[in-house]
Design a protein around this motif. Structure first.
Motif, mmCIF file in Angstrom:
data_model
loop_
_atom_site.group_PDB
_atom_site.id
_atom_site.type_symbol
_atom_site.label_atom_id
_atom_site.label_comp_id
_atom_site.label_asym_id
_atom_site.label_seq_id
_atom_site.Cartn_x
_atom_site.Cartn_y
_atom_site.Cartn_z
ATOM 1 N N GLU A 153 -6.377 6.422 3.449
ATOM 2 C CA GLU A 153 -5.602 6.071 2.263
ATOM 3 C C GLU A 153 -6.557 5.521 1.217
ATOM 4 O O GLU A 153 -7.567 4.897 1.559
ATOM 5 N N ILE A 154 -6.206 5.740 -0.060
ATOM 6 C CA ILE A 154 -6.990 5.141 -1.139
ATOM 7 C C ILE A 154 -6.119 4.133 -1.873
ATOM 8 O O ILE A 154 -4.892 4.228 -1.875
ATOM 9 N N VAL A 155 -6.788 3.169 -2.484
ATOM 10 C CA VAL A 155 -6.064 2.163 -3.248
ATOM 11 C C VAL A 155 -5.919 2.662 -4.680
ATOM 12 O O VAL A 155 -6.861 3.190 -5.271
ATOM 13 N N ARG A 187 -9.447 -6.063 3.048
ATOM 14 C CA ARG A 187 -8.477 -6.441 2.014
ATOM 15 C C ARG A 187 -8.426 -7.940 1.819
ATOM 16 O O ARG A 187 -8.582 -8.719 2.746
ATOM 17 N N ALA A 236 -8.159 -4.818 -7.126
ATOM 18 C CA ALA A 236 -7.431 -4.454 -5.905
ATOM 19 C C ALA A 236 -7.563 -5.477 -4.787
ATOM 20 O O ALA A 236 -6.873 -5.356 -3.775
ATOM 21 N N VAL A 292 -0.845 -3.056 -6.928
ATOM 22 C CA VAL A 292 -1.730 -2.380 -5.979
ATOM 23 C C VAL A 292 -0.884 -1.561 -5.014
ATOM 24 O O VAL A 292 0.131 -2.028 -4.505
ATOM 25 N N ARG A 293 -1.325 -0.331 -4.763
ATOM 26 C CA ARG A 293 -0.587 0.602 -3.895
ATOM 27 C C ARG A 293 -1.592 1.430 -3.097
ATOM 28 O O ARG A 293 -2.617 1.844 -3.625
ATOM 29 N N TRP A 294 -1.293 1.658 -1.813
ATOM 30 C CA TRP A 294 -2.139 2.503 -0.964
ATOM 31 C C TRP A 294 -1.458 3.845 -0.766
ATOM 32 O O TRP A 294 -0.270 3.902 -0.446
ATOM 33 N N VAL A 301 -10.180 -5.862 -2.865
ATOM 34 C CA VAL A 301 -10.810 -5.140 -1.757
ATOM 35 C C VAL A 301 -12.324 -5.298 -1.838
ATOM 36 O O VAL A 301 -12.917 -5.217 -2.911
ATOM 37 N N THR A 340 -16.121 2.657 1.323
ATOM 38 C CA THR A 340 -15.495 2.667 2.649
ATOM 39 C C THR A 340 -15.900 1.386 3.386
ATOM 40 O O THR A 340 -16.651 0.580 2.863
ATOM 41 N N LEU A 391 -11.511 4.094 0.161
ATOM 42 C CA LEU A 391 -10.869 4.839 1.243
ATOM 43 C C LEU A 391 -10.888 4.017 2.521
ATOM 44 O O LEU A 391 -11.960 3.638 3.007
ATOM 45 N N ASN A 392 -9.698 3.748 3.073
ATOM 46 C CA ASN A 392 -9.629 2.970 4.313
ATOM 47 C C ASN A 392 -9.676 3.884 5.538
ATOM 48 O O ASN A 392 -9.707 5.118 5.418
#
Length: 183
Positions: free
Chosen positions: A58-60, A134, A100, A147-149, A102, A130, A53-54
């Motif tokens: 948003e989550i990846v 990236r 991802a 990869v999608r947010w 991340v 958290t 969670l950014n």
């Protein structure tokens, strides 16, 4: 009243199949009704799932073709431990980075879920990550990952509508939504 003690008796076990990811064990058993039988168990090393969670909430998600199902699947970053890996959080850190791209500075255990516990021994440990940074993803050679947010509340909607159908992803997203304040 049903007993909570194990009503099964294992007489013998053999490995019917094995590869680097899994083993299939066939047990000769005495069933709860006293009759003889066999039971097949898919043995997997413990696995993990990460809701990353950014700051924008948003989550990846990672998308990939799932060969057994013959379809594309959007999921949280997930994966299995390698031989010798015993720390689920370390496995989660590795998988998040690989799939991802991340890194996370803060980790919270959400819980664990049993996967298809009628045929496999897999337990997936779920985490909320958290404090994200990236980078580039580095999937395994057999993986082709997109990869999608997505906003966490949209991911909850995707899980509830069936757009996200992988069970660990659904569980982890719903657990994270209950954990994150303000949703």
């Amino acid at each position: 009243m049903i007993s909570r003690l194990n009503p099964w008796k294992t007489l013998a076990s053999r490995i019917a199949y094995a590869n680097r990811w899994m083993r299939v064990r066939e047990d000769s058993v005495v069933r709860p009704d006293g009759s003889a039988g066999i039971y097949g168990v898919v043995e997997l090393r413990p696995s993990i799932g990460v809701v990353a969670l950014n700051a924008a909430r948003e989550i990846v998600l990672v998308g990939q073709w799932r060969y057994p199902l013959g379809r594309y699947s959007w999921e949280i970053p997930r994966g299995g431990s390698m031989p010798g890996e015993s720390d689920p959080e370390a496995v989660a850190r590795r998988e998040l980075r690989e799939e991802a791209g991340v890194e996370a500075s803060e980790w919270q255990k959400l819980g664990a879920v049993d996967l298809n516990n009628g045929i496999t021994n897999d337990v997936e440990h779920l985490f909320l990550a958290t404090g994200l940074q990236r980078g580039e993803n580095h999937p395994d050679p057999e993986e082709e990952i997109e990869v999608r947010w997505v906003a966490l509340d949209d991911a909850v909607g995707m899980a509830l509508s069936g757009e996200i159908s992988e069970v660990c992803s659904v569980a982890a997203i719903l657990m994270a939504a209950r954990t994150v304040p303000g949703l």
